[in-house]
Enzyme design. Structure first.
Site, PDB file in Angstrom:
ATOM      1  N   CYS A  73     -51.431 -66.836  63.467  1.00  0.00           N
ATOM      2  CA  CYS A  73     -50.569 -68.023  62.741  1.00  0.00           C
ATOM      3  C   CYS A  73     -50.306 -67.685  61.294  1.00  0.00           C
ATOM      4  CB  CYS A  73     -51.477 -69.422  62.724  1.00  0.00           C
ATOM      5  SG  CYS A  73     -50.508 -70.619  62.580  1.00  0.00           S
TER       6      CYS A  73
ATOM      7  N   HIS B 241     -54.050 -70.352  68.458  1.00  0.00           N
ATOM      8  CA  HIS B 241     -55.206 -70.667  68.471  1.00  0.00           C
ATOM      9  C   HIS B 241     -56.162 -70.906  69.557  1.00  0.00           C
ATOM     10  CE1 HIS B 241     -54.401 -71.311  63.934  1.00  0.00           C
ATOM     11  NE2 HIS B 241     -53.169 -72.051  64.365  1.00  0.00           N
TER      12      HIS B 241
HETATM   13  N1  GLN Z   1     -49.556 -72.818  56.651  1.00  0.00           N
HETATM   14  C1  GLN Z   1     -48.586 -72.122  57.912  1.00  0.00           C
HETATM   15  C2  GLN Z   1     -48.063 -73.096  58.528  1.00  0.00           C
HETATM   16  O1  GLN Z   1     -47.887 -74.369  58.729  1.00  0.00           O
HETATM   17  C3  GLN Z   1     -49.657 -71.670  58.839  1.00  0.00           C
HETATM   18  C4  GLN Z   1     -50.502 -72.723  59.638  1.00  0.00           C
HETATM   19  C5  GLN Z   1     -51.735 -72.259  60.657  1.00  0.00           C
HETATM   20  O2  GLN Z   1     -52.007 -71.192  60.176  1.00  0.00           O
HETATM   21  N2  GLN Z   1     -52.187 -73.116  61.344  1.00  0.00           N
HETATM   22  O3  GLN Z   1     -46.727 -72.697  59.286  1.00  0.00           O
END
Ligand code: GLN
Length: 239
Positions: free
Chosen positions: A94, A194
């Site tokens: 992510c 995730h």
């Molecule tokens: N901050 C990033 C986004 O919102 C990644 C989010 C995350 O890693 N869950 O795109």
């Protein structure tokens, strides 16, 4: 730790580790140990330089501010870049996809330079993508659907030197209407999954482990609880 110990780098768990992504390192260690392979997790925090000599690296997701701290650290101590150039396997989840790209724009509209291990850029989507995500992998060597959940505002656009990890069956993936999920560049794999991703997708775990060890095949593990988790989550995505 002996010379033969498999060293698993857990990169910046102090700032990148939302939704239990640190579990990916635990899964790698456990699947190694169950095969009689000595394995240890090395945590690399903001207090440490990033070593380039570990056998496999994992990075987790992060909120925008924490993601910036991680980007600065990885730029300042380019051990991960050297490890990737040497072909060491890396799993980036992510926010880590975004940090490993050329640049990303935060939800506040600020553009931050990444470390360019992936030929991609990331910009905020109109809405946050949240929910179960299921894909069909296109990376040779993977045959099973990949499952996880996504929660990201950023959408990533791949350039010509980046291949997707999978095609979306359910959920959003790299961006609304794009149809691809994740990214592969050499030994570096990124995904929005995730779960932790490697708990839900043992085939991907063993793919990384085999490359970390330098073998073509690993003895299969029969773990009914992992199969149950997989079927339950795949069914949840169909509901
Ligand atoms: N901050 C990033 C986004 O919102 C990644 C989010 C995350 O890693 N869950 O795109």
């Amino acid at each position: 730790m002996s010379d033969s110990t498999l060293r698993i780098g857990l990169v910046l768990p102090d700032v990148m580790g939302t939704y239990g992504d640190g579990g990916n390192a635990l899964v790698l260690r456990q699947r190694a140990r169950m095969r009689g392979i000595d394995a240890e997790i090395i945590s690399i925090t903001l207090d440490d330089e990033v070593p380039d000599s570990l056998d496999v690296y994992t990075l987790g997701g992060a909120e925008d501010y924490a993601q910036r701290l991680a980007t600065r650290h990885l730029t300042r101590y380019p051990g991960l870049q050297r490890a990737a150039a040497a072909g060491r396997p890396v799993l980036a989840i992510c926010a880590a996809i975004q940090v490993l790209g050329h640049w990303y724009e935060t939800s506040a509209g600020e553009r931050v330079d990444g470390i360019s291990l992936f030929d991609l850029t990331t910009a905020p989507q109109q809405t946050r993508s949240i929910g179960e995500l299921v894909t069909d992998p296109v990376l040779p060597g993977l045959t099973q659907p990949l499952s996880g959940f996504e929660n990201h505002r950023g959408g990533s656009t791949l350039g010509p030197d980046a291949a997707p990890l999978g095609r979306v069956r359910h959920g959003v993936g790299n961006g609304v209407g794009d149809g691809t999920e994740g990214v592969v560049a050499g030994s570096v794999i990124g995904t929005y999954l995730h779960g932790p991703a490697l708990a839900r997708n043992p085939e991907l775990a063993d793919f990384l482990l085999a490359r970390a060890i330098g073998t073509d095949s690993l003895a299969p593990l029969d773990l009914p609880e992992v199969n149950r988790l997989r079927s339950e989550r795949l069914a949840a995505a169909r509901r």
